[in-house]
Scaffold this motif. Structure first.
Motif, PDB file in Angstrom:
ATOM      1  N   LEU A  12      -9.285 141.064  75.844  1.00  0.00           N
ATOM      2  CA  LEU A  12      -8.680 141.582  77.069  1.00  0.00           C
ATOM      3  C   LEU A  12      -7.275 142.122  76.795  1.00  0.00           C
ATOM      4  N   ASP A  69     -12.255 136.061  74.079  1.00  0.00           N
ATOM      5  CA  ASP A  69     -12.307 136.989  75.210  1.00  0.00           C
ATOM      6  C   ASP A  69     -10.892 137.353  75.680  1.00  0.00           C
ATOM      7  N   ASP A  82      -7.382 145.502  75.377  1.00  0.00           N
ATOM      8  CA  ASP A  82      -8.092 146.481  76.201  1.00  0.00           C
ATOM      9  C   ASP A  82      -7.102 147.223  77.097  1.00  0.00           C
ATOM     10  N   PRO A 132      -8.653 146.875  81.261  1.00  0.00           N
ATOM     11  CA  PRO A 132      -9.589 145.742  81.346  1.00  0.00           C
ATOM     12  C   PRO A 132     -10.334 145.690  82.678  1.00  0.00           C
ATOM     13  N   HIS A 133      -9.705 146.191  83.709  1.00  0.00           N
ATOM     14  CA  HIS A 133     -10.347 146.151  85.024  1.00  0.00           C
ATOM     15  C   HIS A 133     -11.572 147.048  85.085  1.00  0.00           C
ATOM     16  N   GLU A 134     -11.715 147.957  84.113  1.00  0.00           N
ATOM     17  CA  GLU A 134     -12.899 148.821  84.082  1.00  0.00           C
ATOM     18  C   GLU A 134     -14.109 148.055  83.548  1.00  0.00           C
ATOM     19  N   ARG A 135     -13.877 146.971  82.830  1.00  0.00           N
ATOM     20  CA  ARG A 135     -14.969 146.233  82.213  1.00  0.00           C
ATOM     21  C   ARG A 135     -15.078 144.792  82.690  1.00  0.00           C
ATOM     22  N   GLU A 136     -13.984 144.198  83.072  1.00  0.00           N
ATOM     23  CA  GLU A 136     -13.963 142.781  83.430  1.00  0.00           C
ATOM     24  C   GLU A 136     -13.779 142.673  84.955  1.00  0.00           C
ATOM     25  N   THR A 137     -14.845 142.295  85.622  1.00  0.00           N
ATOM     26  CA  THR A 137     -14.819 142.300  87.089  1.00  0.00           C
ATOM     27  C   THR A 137     -13.930 141.212  87.666  1.00  0.00           C
ATOM     28  N   SER A 159      -5.025 147.692  88.511  1.00  0.00           N
ATOM     29  CA  SER A 159      -6.302 147.199  89.019  1.00  0.00           C
ATOM     30  C   SER A 159      -6.513 147.663  90.457  1.00  0.00           C
TER      31      SER A 159
END
Lengths: 99, 746
Positions: free
Chosen positions: B246, B242, B249, B252-257, B278
């Motif tokens: 990341l 993961d 990516d 990443p803030h668009e997918r990983e909360t 972010s």
């Protein structure tokens, strides 16, 4: 690669008479070679009083390192310091002290 | 050997301005300060031309001395945030391109508080391996290391994940270097053994670890050499898979909360701002001028311009010898008096048997002039050269300069104190080229009594000549021209350059060109002028940026793919390569460089043209010009320029004189040749010469050029009574006559 012929004392005499040049083609090659010694082996000139006094030092190996001075070598004439650098580097390159 | 040094808050000031002066002593507990006007700064006793004039000043007097500490090294600082100090499990990562992994511990991303052993530190350890340090807040620490040195100048994704539930920290480094090289990928997991104390009050630093400057302000230690890209902080422990996902990516803030911060160095290039992409907005700033607009870990090579592919230029290159502002405390402030005449001045500082000159330039109040002639001080060039150390760092330095390394006391100080930073001629300690040079620090080689005689010290031969000939002049600077353009020059009948106006920003170039097109007159009394495009920044005043693209006399190489400047996105390099050559501006451009022997000029056909008669009044038809002078005995030397009609020399340009007598070691410059050959030197190559030129402009103006840095060094010969001086005086007397010049018939 070019090598200095240590028996060419005529080139030493030419340099000592006129350290700042211009030099003969052969002496110019010698001067170039002596100016290309590895940095860590180079003896350089350090001005200790502007326009008045110079000494010699060994170029430090790393940035930030202190200079290693030749405290016994003090010159009040810049050309005399240049002649000494030439002498020391000639000896380093050939193994022979040109005197 | 140095006992005192200083610098000022500005180089160019005008009446009514305030000038802060910062001073440090090295041993002495007292020093004296006074003001001098610099008339001729060359203090070589064999030449006997030095002249300064003491001027009464409000600050003059004795002061207590103390050492002011300078700390170099660039880094990023992000203010402390409860989002960071309140973390439980977390993952910290960045793409890392180390350039000196062998140098010892270096901070990558850290808010580590050494005093309380709290926070975290993602770092390179003493073995060159990626490591993560945690503490219990009471002095106990644990450090997980991959145990494998990172590969030098290769990208790795470095991640560390602390898993609060498992009580472990996992550190990893994933190598993405060339496929034919051994991988340095490695990872390790360690039981922490305590609950880490995350309540560090330190800011979050990248490329260093939090520290305190001796003066009490925040600073950095363990500064990093190399590039960082896409630093991210996530509020949970990611698996290695993961974490790798990341890292690749882009958002990443668009997918990983759980993302706490996703810094994007491609944003706000050209400023000190560091943007967090972010929603949390943990923005920060870059300190000490790290290099931005540099290739990221994902650079494909398909695009060379960072503005066209910012996503591939998301890295910052940090150096442990970067320095923007030394941030010394001011010792005193000088309010520039309303009646102080324009000129070059210096605060003379004396401590025991040592002295230092803080040089600055007083221009007339904005919108006013006090003379018909403006001397344009080449402060962009002075900055570019400031604290140059190339000759004693470079193996070929002595054969390039044709000399035996001779270090002045100030240069010895620089060797022993690399924290004072470098010039744009040098390489950083990690071997990469220096792109920025700042005047907000003590700078050697820019002031009177400096050796070698260069920069303002050579230019002051012209000031001394002005004074000797009674020619009134104002002093203006490159920084003024950059800001104000043609409006600065337009009130003057003539502009006189220094010996070496080498570096020009686009606004400077445009301002000068427009001035000449509108009828201005210029006497270019130097050589190697108008050569490199540089940039200055409103966001970071007091700095020049340089990218030495393609070719030219380059004392260092430029990194491929990074030819576009950070400050303004312009393509760097030689003006000539940009299609706007110096020949088109002033008639001549650089052809050769050599430092052992200088030449002299002989008159050419153009000098006998009626258009040039005023220049040669009092000069004999066969008279040799400038076979004397400070620079190796001649007026044509060190760096010399010649006409090139194909490169833009105006077709009606008169070649008045050309130089002879150059040596084999005065060689054609790289930009003039396609390949090295066996006739490079001035003893055989007819292109090795300086041309003295003159041309008129349709607007009634004119340009006179000498094409030699050595020229000003010949002005003082024989008490300023010589043919170099005579020619200059003939030119200037006519240039201040407002009668328009007329273009010759076609």
């Amino acid at each position: 690669m070019y090598k200095i012929d240590p028996t060419r004392t005529d080139l030493v005499e030419e340099f000592y008479k006129n350290p700042s040049g211009p030099h003969s083609l052969e002496l110019a090659r010698v001067v170039n070679l002596l100016r290309l010694l590895p940095m860590e082996e180079r003896i350089i000139i350090v001005c200790t009083k502007p326009h008045a006094e110079w000494t010699l030092a060994k170029m430090p190996k790393a940035r930030g390192d202190r200079m290693e001075y030749y405290d016994d070598l003090v010159f009040d004439d810049y050309d005399a310091a240049v002649r000494k650098v030439f002498q020391i580097r000639w000896q380093a390159a050939t193994g022979v002290d040109p005197g | 050997m140095k006992k005192i040094m200083g610098y000022s808050s500005a180089w160019s000031v005008m009446p009514g301005d305030s000038l802060d002066v910062m001073v440090s002593t090295y041993g002495p507990d007292r020093y004296r300060a006074s003001l001098v006007r610099v008339i001729c700064g060359n203090d070589d006793p064999d030449f006997d031309v030095y002249r300064e004039e003491e001027v009464a000043a409000s600050f003059a007097g004795e002061y207590p001395g103390r050492e002011q500490i300078t700390i170099s090294g660039s880094y990023v600082t992000i203010p402390s945030s409860p989002l960071v100090t309140g973390m439980g499990s977390f993952t910290i990562q960045a793409w890392v391109f180390p350039t000196t992994p062998e140098k010892g511990a270096q901070g990558l991303i850290s808010n580590w508080d050494a005093a309380s052993a709290s926070g975290f530190a993602l770092m390179i350890d003493d073995n060159g391996a990626a490591a993560m340090r945690l503490g219990d807040g009471r002095g106990a620490t644990v450090e997980a290391s991959t145990g494998k040195p990172l590969a030098k100048r290769r990208w790795h994704l470095v991640s560390a994940a602390y898993d609060a539930a498992a009580g472990t920290v996992c550190i990893s480094q994933d190598f993405i270097g060339p496929q034919f090289e051994a991988s340095t990928s490695a990872s390790a997991t360690l039981a922490v053994g305590f609950t880490p104390a995350m309540g560090s009050t330190q800011p979050l630093l990248m490329a260093g670890m939090p520290a305190t400057h001796p003066a009490g302000r925040p600073a950095a230690s363990h500064v990093f050499n190399g590039k960082l890209d896409r630093p991210r902080l996530v509020g949970r422990a990611l698996s290695l898979a993961d974490s790798a996902a990341l890292g690749w990516d882009a958002a990443p803030h668009e997918r990983e909360t759980s993302v706490i911060a996703a810094w994007d160095f491609a944003r706000e290039i050209g400023s000190t701002t560091i943007a967090d992409a972010s929603p949390n907005g943990l923005h920060g700033r870059a300190v000490n001028l790290p290099s931005r607009a540099v290739k990221g870990f994902n650079w494909s090579g398909r695009e060379q311009n960072w503005r066209a592919a910012p996503q591939e230029y998301g890295a910052i290159h940090f150096h442990d010898d970067d320095l923007y502002d030394a941030e010394w405390d001011p010792d005193f402030t000088y309010e520039i008096p309303k009646d102080l005449r324009s000129g070059v001045y210096a605060v003379r500082l004396v401590a025991e048997d040592d002295e230092w000159y803080v040089t600055f330039y007083v221009r007339p109040s904005r919108g006013t002039t006090t003379a018909k002639v403006a001397f344009l001080a080449s402060t962009a060039t002075y900055m570019a050269y400031s604290n140059i150390q190339w000759t004693w760092h470079e193996h070929f330095g002595e054969v390039a300069e044709c000399y035996w390394t001779t270090m002045q006391p100030g240069e010895v100080f620089l060797q022993e104190h690399p924290e004072y930073g470098l010039s744009t001629y040098d390489n950083h300690s990690d071997g990469s080229g220096v792109r920025y040079a700042s005047r907000l620090r003590p700078v050697h080689q820019v002031g009177p009594k400096t050796a070698p005689v260069w920069n303002i010290n050579n230019d002051s031969h012209i000031l001394g000549w002005f004074e000797a000939k009674g020619i009134a002049y104002d002093v203006i600077t490159d920084e003024d021209l950059h800001r104000e353009g043609v409006a600065l020059l337009e009130p003057y009948s003539a502009v006189v350059t220094g010996a070496h106006p080498e570096y020009y920003t686009t606004p400077m170039w445009d301002g000068l060109k427009t001035y000449l097109a509108r009828g201005g007159r210029m006497a270019y009394l130097g050589g190697n002028g108008f050569i490199w495009r540089c940039a200055m920044s409103e966001a970071m005043p007091g700095v020049v940026e340089l990218r030495r693209a393609e070719d030219g006399i380059r004392y260092r190489d430029e990194e491929p793919g990074e030819y576009y400047m950070e400050f303004n996105g312009e393509y760097g390099g030689l003006w000539r390569r940009l299609g706007t050559s110096p020949q088109a501006l002033c008639g001549v451009g650089t052809v050769a460089v050599g430092f052992d022997v200088s030449g002299y000029y002989v008159r050419k056909e153009g000098s006998f043209d009626d258009r040039a008669a005023f220049i040669f009044e009092g000069i004999g038809d066969d008279e040799v010009i400038g076979d004397f002078g400070f620079f190796a005995g001649g007026a044509s030397g060190t760096e010399i320029d010649a006409v090139d009609f194909a490169l833009g020399t105006p077709p009606h340009t008169l070649v008045l004189a050309s130089s002879e007598g150059h040596s084999a070691k005065t060689m054609i410059v790289p930009d003039e040749i396609g390949l090295n050959h066996s006739a490079m030197g001035g003893d055989q190559n007819p292109k090795v010469r300086a041309d003295m030129t003159f041309f008129e402009t349709p607007g009634g103006g004119a340009v006179f050029s000498v094409g030699s840095i050595a020229w000003p060094g010949s002005l003082p010969h024989n008490g300023y009574d010589n043919n170099v001086s005579r020619i200059c005086e003939n030119v200037l007397r006519r240039f201040v006559d407002d009668t328009p010049f007329t273009m010759p018939a076609a």
